[in-house]
Design a protein around this motif. Structure first.
Motif, PDB file in Angstrom:
ATOM      1  N   LEU A 274      54.402 -46.965 -69.244  1.00  9.08           N
ATOM      2  CA  LEU A 274      55.664 -47.628 -69.559  1.00  9.08           C
ATOM      3  C   LEU A 274      56.531 -47.522 -68.316  1.00  9.08           C
ATOM      4  N   ARG A 275      57.126 -48.616 -67.898  1.00 13.21           N
ATOM      5  CA  ARG A 275      57.919 -48.608 -66.679  1.00 13.21           C
ATOM      6  C   ARG A 275      59.278 -49.238 -66.966  1.00 13.21           C
ATOM      7  N   VAL A 276      60.330 -48.573 -66.488  1.00 16.96           N
ATOM      8  CA  VAL A 276      61.697 -49.043 -66.679  1.00 16.96           C
ATOM      9  C   VAL A 276      62.389 -49.024 -65.327  1.00 16.96           C
ATOM     10  N   ASP A 277      63.030 -50.114 -64.948  1.00 19.17           N
ATOM     11  CA  ASP A 277      63.764 -50.182 -63.685  1.00 19.17           C
ATOM     12  C   ASP A 277      65.148 -49.576 -63.850  1.00 19.17           C
TER      13      ASP A 277
ATOM     14  N   ARG B  28      68.831 -49.797 -62.503  1.00 20.49           N
ATOM     15  CA  ARG B  28      69.691 -50.717 -61.764  1.00 20.49           C
ATOM     16  C   ARG B  28      71.012 -50.032 -61.450  1.00 20.49           C
ATOM     17  N   ASN B  29      71.464 -50.150 -60.221  1.00 20.09           N
ATOM     18  CA  ASN B  29      72.749 -49.600 -59.774  1.00 20.09           C
ATOM     19  C   ASN B  29      72.867 -48.106 -60.061  1.00 20.09           C
ATOM     20  N   ASN B  30      71.765 -47.386 -59.920  1.00 20.51           N
ATOM     21  CA  ASN B  30      71.723 -45.936 -60.152  1.00 20.51           C
ATOM     22  C   ASN B  30      72.230 -45.550 -61.535  1.00 20.51           C
ATOM     23  N   ASP B  31      72.084 -46.429 -62.513  1.00 26.32           N
ATOM     24  CA  ASP B  31      72.509 -46.155 -63.884  1.00 26.32           C
ATOM     25  C   ASP B  31      71.319 -45.577 -64.659  1.00 26.32           C
ATOM     26  N   VAL B  32      71.126 -44.263 -64.506  1.00 27.24           N
ATOM     27  CA  VAL B  32      69.979 -43.601 -65.115  1.00 27.24           C
ATOM     28  C   VAL B  32      70.109 -43.562 -66.632  1.00 27.24           C
ATOM     29  N   ASP B  33      71.337 -43.403 -67.131  1.00 31.76           N
ATOM     30  CA  ASP B  33      71.526 -43.320 -68.579  1.00 31.76           C
ATOM     31  C   ASP B  33      71.103 -44.610 -69.277  1.00 31.76           C
TER      32      ASP B  33
ATOM     33  N   LEU C 200      67.357 -44.732 -69.295  1.00 35.30           N
ATOM     34  CA  LEU C 200      66.779 -43.842 -70.309  1.00 35.30           C
ATOM     35  C   LEU C 200      66.903 -44.446 -71.701  1.00 35.30           C
ATOM     36  N   ARG C 201      68.036 -45.130 -71.970  1.00 39.28           N
ATOM     37  CA  ARG C 201      68.172 -45.804 -73.266  1.00 39.28           C
ATOM     38  C   ARG C 201      67.116 -46.893 -73.412  1.00 39.28           C
ATOM     39  N   ALA C 202      66.871 -47.639 -72.314  1.00 41.59           N
ATOM     40  CA  ALA C 202      65.843 -48.683 -72.357  1.00 41.59           C
ATOM     41  C   ALA C 202      64.464 -48.065 -72.575  1.00 41.59           C
ATOM     42  N   LEU C 203      64.214 -46.922 -71.931  1.00 42.75           N
ATOM     43  CA  LEU C 203      62.929 -46.238 -72.105  1.00 42.75           C
ATOM     44  C   LEU C 203      62.753 -45.772 -73.542  1.00 42.75           C
TER      45      LEU C 203
ATOM     46  N   LEU D 153      59.829 -46.824 -76.091  1.00 44.97           N
ATOM     47  CA  LEU D 153      59.003 -45.831 -76.775  1.00 44.97           C
ATOM     48  C   LEU D 153      59.070 -46.035 -78.281  1.00 44.97           C
ATOM     49  N   GLN D 154      60.270 -46.338 -78.792  1.00 39.48           N
ATOM     50  CA  GLN D 154      60.434 -46.585 -80.220  1.00 39.48           C
ATOM     51  C   GLN D 154      59.626 -47.804 -80.648  1.00 39.48           C
ATOM     52  N   ARG D 155      59.707 -48.888 -79.845  1.00 40.26           N
ATOM     53  CA  ARG D 155      58.998 -50.119 -80.171  1.00 40.26           C
ATOM     54  C   ARG D 155      57.486 -49.913 -80.157  1.00 40.26           C
TER      55      ARG D 155
END
Length: 125
Positions: free
Chosen positions: A36-39, A41-46, A49-52, A56-58
Motif C-alpha cells: 500500500l503506498r500513500v503520497d 503532499r506538502n509535508n502533511d504527514v497527518d 496517515l489518514r489516507a493510509l 487499510l480500512q477499505r
C-alpha cells in the motif's frame, strides 16, 4: 522489517519518509499486490496517515489484524464464515431487488451544506 534508505522514521507501524509513506503488509483475501503506498503532499504527514488508514480500512486489513489477535478455533471460523456468506447473500439479494424495482432504492445522503440549510439557521443561546 529493515529500515529503508533515506531520511525517514518509524511512525504508527510504517516507515514515514519525505515524499512517501509505504506500508508493506499482507493484503486481505482477494486483493492484488503486496504494497500500500500513500503520497505525502506538502509535508502533511497527518493527512497521509489518514489516507493510509482509509486504504487499510477499505482493504479489510484492520478487521483481519483484529481477528488474528487471538486464536480462532476451526468451529468458530466455520460459524463466522457461514455468517459472512449469509450477509453477502442477503446484500446481493437486496441490491438485485432494488434494481428490479421490488424494493425502494436507498435514500440519497444530502451534502453537508444542504443538511444545515434543511435544519434552518443555527440557534444562539
Amino acid at each position: 522489517m529493515p529500515r529503508p534508505p533515506g531520511r525517514i522514521y518509524w511512525k504508527y507501524g510504517v516507515w514515514v519518509g519525505q515524499s512517501r509513506i509505504t506500508a508493506v503488509a499482507p493484503r486481505a483475501a482477494g486483493s492484488s499486490g503486496d504494497e500500500l503506498r500513500v503520497d505525502v503532499r506538502n509535508n502533511d504527514v497527518d493527512q497521509a496517515l489518514r489516507a493510509l488508514k482509509r486504504k487499510l480500512q477499505r482493504e479489510g486489513l484492520l478487521r483481519e489484524l483484529k481477528r488474528r489477535r487471538a486464536y480462532e478455533k476451526p468451529s468458530e471460523r466455520r460459524i463466522r464464515e457461514r455468517g459472512d456468506a449469509i450477509r453477502r447473500a442477503r446484500k446481493l439479494a437486496r441490491k438485485q431487488a432494488q434494481r428490479e424495482g421490488l424494493l425502494p432504492a436507498p435514500k440519497k445522503k444530502l451534502p453537508p451544506v444542504a443538511r444545515h440549510e434543511r435544519n434552518g439557521p443555527a440557534r444562539s443561546g
